[in-house]
Design an enzyme around this catalytic site. Structure first.
Site, mmCIF file in Angstrom:
data_model
loop_
_atom_site.group_PDB
_atom_site.id
_atom_site.type_symbol
_atom_site.label_atom_id
_atom_site.label_comp_id
_atom_site.label_asym_id
_atom_site.label_seq_id
_atom_site.Cartn_x
_atom_site.Cartn_y
_atom_site.Cartn_z
ATOM 1 N N THR A 24 -8.424 9.134 0.535
ATOM 2 C CA THR A 24 -9.066 10.414 0.571
ATOM 3 C C THR A 24 -8.067 11.483 0.818
ATOM 4 O O THR A 24 -7.699 11.579 2.080
ATOM 5 C CB THR A 24 -10.167 10.590 1.625
ATOM 6 N N LYS A 51 -15.048 13.912 -4.530
ATOM 7 C CA LYS A 51 -15.275 13.510 -3.224
ATOM 8 C C LYS A 51 -15.608 14.508 -2.176
ATOM 9 O O LYS A 51 -16.410 14.587 -1.342
ATOM 10 C CB LYS A 51 -14.191 12.557 -2.909
ATOM 11 N N LYS A 53 -12.662 15.685 8.715
ATOM 12 C CA LYS A 53 -11.199 15.382 7.772
ATOM 13 C C LYS A 53 -11.609 15.840 6.298
ATOM 14 O O LYS A 53 -10.861 16.615 5.679
ATOM 15 C CB LYS A 53 -10.844 14.051 7.840
HETATM 16 P P1 NAD Z 1 -6.832 3.207 8.594
HETATM 17 O O1 NAD Z 1 -6.272 4.000 9.544
HETATM 18 O O2 NAD Z 1 -7.716 1.925 9.267
HETATM 19 O O3 NAD Z 1 -6.179 2.363 7.502
HETATM 20 C C1 NAD Z 1 -4.735 3.130 7.030
HETATM 21 C C2 NAD Z 1 -3.598 2.171 7.120
HETATM 22 O O4 NAD Z 1 -2.318 2.534 6.272
HETATM 23 C C3 NAD Z 1 -3.205 1.362 8.489
HETATM 24 O O5 NAD Z 1 -3.254 0.211 8.458
HETATM 25 C C4 NAD Z 1 -1.710 1.749 8.398
HETATM 26 O O6 NAD Z 1 -0.907 1.134 9.501
HETATM 27 C C5 NAD Z 1 -1.115 2.134 6.959
HETATM 28 N N1 NAD Z 1 -0.173 2.696 6.654
HETATM 29 C C6 NAD Z 1 0.119 4.180 7.052
HETATM 30 N N2 NAD Z 1 1.257 4.732 6.604
HETATM 31 C C7 NAD Z 1 1.860 3.525 6.036
HETATM 32 C C8 NAD Z 1 3.054 3.432 5.428
HETATM 33 N N3 NAD Z 1 4.027 4.367 5.467
HETATM 34 N N4 NAD Z 1 3.308 2.168 4.980
HETATM 35 C C9 NAD Z 1 2.386 1.246 4.930
HETATM 36 N N5 NAD Z 1 1.289 1.510 5.570
HETATM 37 C C10 NAD Z 1 0.985 2.435 6.102
HETATM 38 O O7 NAD Z 1 -7.800 3.976 7.663
HETATM 39 P P2 NAD Z 1 -9.007 3.396 6.836
HETATM 40 O O8 NAD Z 1 -10.399 3.841 7.560
HETATM 41 O O9 NAD Z 1 -8.871 2.079 6.186
HETATM 42 O O10 NAD Z 1 -8.976 4.766 5.638
HETATM 43 C C11 NAD Z 1 -8.131 4.695 4.862
HETATM 44 C C12 NAD Z 1 -8.383 5.947 3.626
HETATM 45 O O11 NAD Z 1 -9.799 5.660 3.186
HETATM 46 C C13 NAD Z 1 -8.389 7.242 4.267
HETATM 47 O O12 NAD Z 1 -7.884 8.085 3.469
HETATM 48 C C14 NAD Z 1 -9.947 7.492 4.619
HETATM 49 O O13 NAD Z 1 -10.350 9.142 4.755
HETATM 50 C C15 NAD Z 1 -10.418 7.220 3.461
HETATM 51 N N6 NAD Z 1 -12.015 6.357 3.665
HETATM 52 C C16 NAD Z 1 -12.145 5.752 4.754
HETATM 53 C C17 NAD Z 1 -13.542 5.447 5.142
HETATM 54 C C18 NAD Z 1 -14.157 4.612 6.167
HETATM 55 O O14 NAD Z 1 -15.298 4.655 6.590
HETATM 56 N N7 NAD Z 1 -13.185 4.168 6.980
HETATM 57 C C19 NAD Z 1 -14.702 5.592 4.033
HETATM 58 C C20 NAD Z 1 -14.300 6.223 2.962
HETATM 59 C C21 NAD Z 1 -12.945 6.798 2.735
#
Ligand code: NAD
Length: 299
Positions: A96, A171, A246
């Site tokens: 997102t 979204k 966010k």
């Molecule tokens: P998270 O923080 O658990 O996962 C993000 C991952 O990206 C981490 O494991 C991190 O180590 C990795 N990362 C960051 N920088 C990196 C890089 N340079 N190279 C490789 N890996 C890298 O977050 P999440 O909850 O999985 O959310 C991910 C996305 O999905 C976000 O944009 C969030 O807004 C969106 N989202 C999340 C949810 C939810 O319920 N968690 C729901 C809808 C949307």
């Protein structure tokens, strides 16, 4: 079966990657966390040496990263994913992020001869695990058609919202509406409490009258009327207030950039900012009703 690079194996990305593996695709993953890559390997995937390695020699790349900053940093520039991948690779960014960055990256992808869609999700970690996410997709028709079979593996509802950036636009418009409507429903219950009107009575009336909305009938912020709502389990998320904040901030950045007047979106963003700032980032977003009462207790 496709060869897929998956970058960002976090709370959402790892279960999405596991579903691609289960469907028989080859998955090469990259993350800053070695533990996350080990989880992917244990399930039959491969650990890439770097993000650019994950994007090389594959048919498609899925990214699931925290924000637009990481997406721009990884995709763009001479050493970026778009330059490292074979020509004609399909990129699916499910993070997102802000609409502006999504469109900038999509333009760069087209200029580099790559296919690309933005495909943010709703449905949370549970939806990612169950493969029932909703994908809101922006990008050219041909790129949407190429992405659809992979999105079908990770989700249940796949909507093509228009050109590049329109998935992100859908979204944040939806979640701005959700944030505003949740505060509206909470305010109605708080006022009802002050006026001596029972929660269940207000629910019975408003859920069949003109105040009806999802925040009331599916996600009711007081315990009782909707037994499955987080209010019945001490506001355990669910959808965390920090995530709502966010998305509201993204909506306000977009509104400012596009010149749209969103006074209630701005107010909702401020209210969730205060709620999260007071230490409630991990609380379900419907828990803001406690904040609106001015005290940390249930009525
Ligand atoms: P998270 O923080 O658990 O996962 C993000 C991952 O990206 C981490 O494991 C991190 O180590 C990795 N990362 C960051 N920088 C990196 C890089 N340079 N190279 C490789 N890996 C890298 O977050 P999440 O909850 O999985 O959310 C991910 C996305 O999905 C976000 O944009 C969030 O807004 C969106 N989202 C999340 C949810 C939810 O319920 N968690 C729901 C809808 C949307």
């Amino acid at each position: 079966m496709a060869k897929i690079g998956f970058i960002g194996l976090g709370n959402m990305g790892l279960p999405m990657a596991l579903n691609l593996l289960k469907a028989g695709h080859t998955v090469k993953g990259a993350d800053l966390s070695a533990a996350r890559m080990a989880d992917l390997e244990a399930a039959g995937g491969a650990a890439a040496g770097s993000a650019t390695d994950a994007a090389s020699g594959v048919d498609a790349v899925v990214t699931m990263l925290p924000s637009g900053r990481e997406v721009a940093m990884l995709y763009l520039g001479d050493g970026g994913l778009l330059a490292a991948a074979d020509k004609g690779t399909l990129f699916i960014d499910s993070s997102t992020i802000d609409v502006e960055t999504a469109r900038k990256v999509a333009d760069a992808a087209a200029a580099a001869g790559q296919k690309m869609v933005d495909a943010p999700v709703s449905g949370g970690v549970g939806g990612a695990q169950a493969g029932t996410l909703t994908f809101m997709v922006g990008g050219p028709d041909a790129d949407f058609a190429a992405a659809k079979p992979l999105l079908d593996v990770m989700g249940k509802t796949i909507v093509h919202a228009g050109g590049a950036g329109n998935g992100q636009a859908a979204k944040i418009c939806n979640n701005m509406l959700l944030g505003i409507s949740m505060i509206g429903v909470c305010e109605a219950f708080v006022l009802a409490e002050k006026l001596g009107l029972d929660h269940q009575k207000l629910f019975d009336i408003s859920s069949t009258a003109s105040g009806q909305c999802w925040s009331l009938t599916t996600y009711c912020p007081v315990p009782g009327p909707v037994p499955t709502s987080p209010a019945n389990r001490d506001y355990q998320a669910g959808f965390a207030a920090a995530m709502m904040l966010k998305d509201l901030k993204l909506s306000q950045d977009a509104a400012s950039h596009a010149g749209a007047a969103t006074p209630l979106g701005a107010a909702a963003s401020q209210a969730y900012g205060l709620f999260v700032g007071a230490g409630n980032g991990g609380v379900d977003f419907s828990g803001i009703i406690r904040f609106l009462r001015g005290a940390q207790q249930d009525a």
